[in-house]
Design an enzyme around this catalytic site. Structure first.
Site, PDB file in Angstrom:
ATOM      1  N   HIS A 108      -9.121   2.987  43.223  1.00 40.81           N
ATOM      2  CA  HIS A 108      -7.909   3.698  43.634  1.00 40.81           C
ATOM      3  C   HIS A 108      -6.854   2.689  44.064  1.00 40.81           C
ATOM      4  O   HIS A 108      -7.133   1.781  44.851  1.00 40.81           O
ATOM      5  CB  HIS A 108      -8.210   4.646  44.799  1.00 40.81           C
ATOM      6  CG  HIS A 108      -6.983   5.225  45.446  1.00 40.81           C
ATOM      7  ND1 HIS A 108      -6.621   4.982  46.766  1.00 40.81           N
ATOM      8  CD2 HIS A 108      -6.001   6.023  44.942  1.00 40.81           C
ATOM      9  CE1 HIS A 108      -5.502   5.611  47.044  1.00 40.81           C
ATOM     10  NE2 HIS A 108      -5.104   6.247  45.957  1.00 40.81           N
ATOM     11  N   SER A 109      -5.643   2.802  43.523  1.00 39.14           N
ATOM     12  CA  SER A 109      -4.502   2.005  43.960  1.00 39.14           C
ATOM     13  C   SER A 109      -4.819   0.509  43.867  1.00 39.14           C
ATOM     14  O   SER A 109      -5.100   0.007  42.786  1.00 39.14           O
ATOM     15  CB  SER A 109      -4.126   2.421  45.389  1.00 39.14           C
ATOM     16  OG  SER A 109      -2.876   1.904  45.760  1.00 39.14           O
TER      17      SER A 109
END
Length: 313
Positions: A108-109
């Site tokens: 994520h990210s």
């Protein structure tokens, strides 16, 4: 040797020794499932996946990490910067400790950026790549490279001269501080992250993450390097983008060349890109919006394959 704390449980604590301390995390699922390494975003911790993983296929073993300087993992040694290549090396250390020859990665990210870089550098080890609200490593304007490098070094030296005392909060004060800093989080999500994001201290709690993770990354990639790295990924890719998250970046006129090239790359390589309603932490705030896409991808691109995996969890 990696130490897994706890007996044969559905979820257990992971500790991997590294030269400066240990990388911590949690292991979900069976001991010998198809391994999926999960990397959280900037300033988060492995609790970022607590709501999503229970909705995913039970035939996989999910190894969720607290990246160095985050959660319960050790901070890097004094004077050391936090950079993407350093995180990639940490992933390699964990894979080596767990004897993972091939595995999937879900990030994520910032964790997705690390996952992309690892997948490009070690394509033979990655059989599938899942990106949550991220796609392509954000390029650095090379006109600012030396400015960023100098500012990063100056900031590190200034930090080293300051007092190391950290602010103490009650748990509820810490929750409100996290929500103020990251309005994309729901209240339950903030509480979830703080399970590993706080250390007990006299009079309350302090945030466990290393303040140095807040420093700007001094080793950015040029537009050309970012696109070359993205094109080097050989594994099948699923990108789940949030309408009020990364999708807004795609509409930024200043990044038109970058985003146009990414779209073309996704078409050329037949990457799967889907959009879901929600913001940057939709996988944590509303995992039911994300889980069906990740589940289908794992079942069709990973679990349906007959590759034998050997690992030590």
């Amino acid at each position: 040797m990696a130490e897994r704390v706890g007996e044969r449980m559905c979820v257990s604590e992971l500790r991997v020794p590294v030269p400066w301390g240990e990388i911590r995390g949690r292991v979900w699922g069976p001991d010998h499932g198809r391994p999926v390494l999960c990397l959280h975003g900037w300033a988060d911790n492995c609790g970022s996946f607590n709501t999503l993983i229970p909705l995913l296929p039970r035939d996989c073993t999910y190894v969720t990490l607290d990246l160095a300087g985050h959660g319960r993992s050790s901070h890097r040694a004094p004077g050391v910067f936090y950079t993407f290549p350093a995180y990639v090396a940490d992933v390699l250390r964990v894979a080596d400790a767990l004897q993972l020859r091939s595995f999937s990665i879900m990030g994520h990210s910032m964790g997705a950026d690390v996952a992309e870089m690892f997948s490009a550098l070690y394509p033979e080890m990655v059989d599938a790549l899942i990106l949550l609200d991220s796609y392509g490593i954000y390029p650095t304007d090379m006109k600012e490279f030396f400015t960023v490098l100098k500012e990063g070094m100056d900031k590190m030296l200034q930090f080293e001269k300051r007092s190391t005392n950290r602010s103490v909060y009650t748990f509820e004060e810490a929750v409100q501080r996290l929500l103020a800093a990251n309005p994309a989080l729901s209240l339950p999500s903030a509480r979830c992250l703080l399970e590993r994001g706080l250390d007990a201290a006299e009079g309350g709690f302090v945030f466990s993450r290393d303040p140095r993770v807040n420093f700007r990354n001094i080793l950015g990639l040029s537009l050309e390097d970012s696109l070359d790295m993205h094109s080097s990924i050989q594994a099948p890719v699923l990108a789940v983008l949030a309408e009020d998250g990364f999708c807004k970046l795609f509409s930024d006129p200043s990044l038109e060349e970058f985003t146009s090239a990414l779209h073309q790359s996704s078409r050329d390589k037949n990457h799967t890109m889907v959009t879901v309603p929600g913001d940057h932490h939709v996988h944590l705030n509303n995992p039911h919006a994300v889980a069906p896409f990740v589940t289908d991808f794992l079942r069709t691109r990973v679990l349906s394959q007959s590759v034998k995996h050997e690992h030590k969890l």
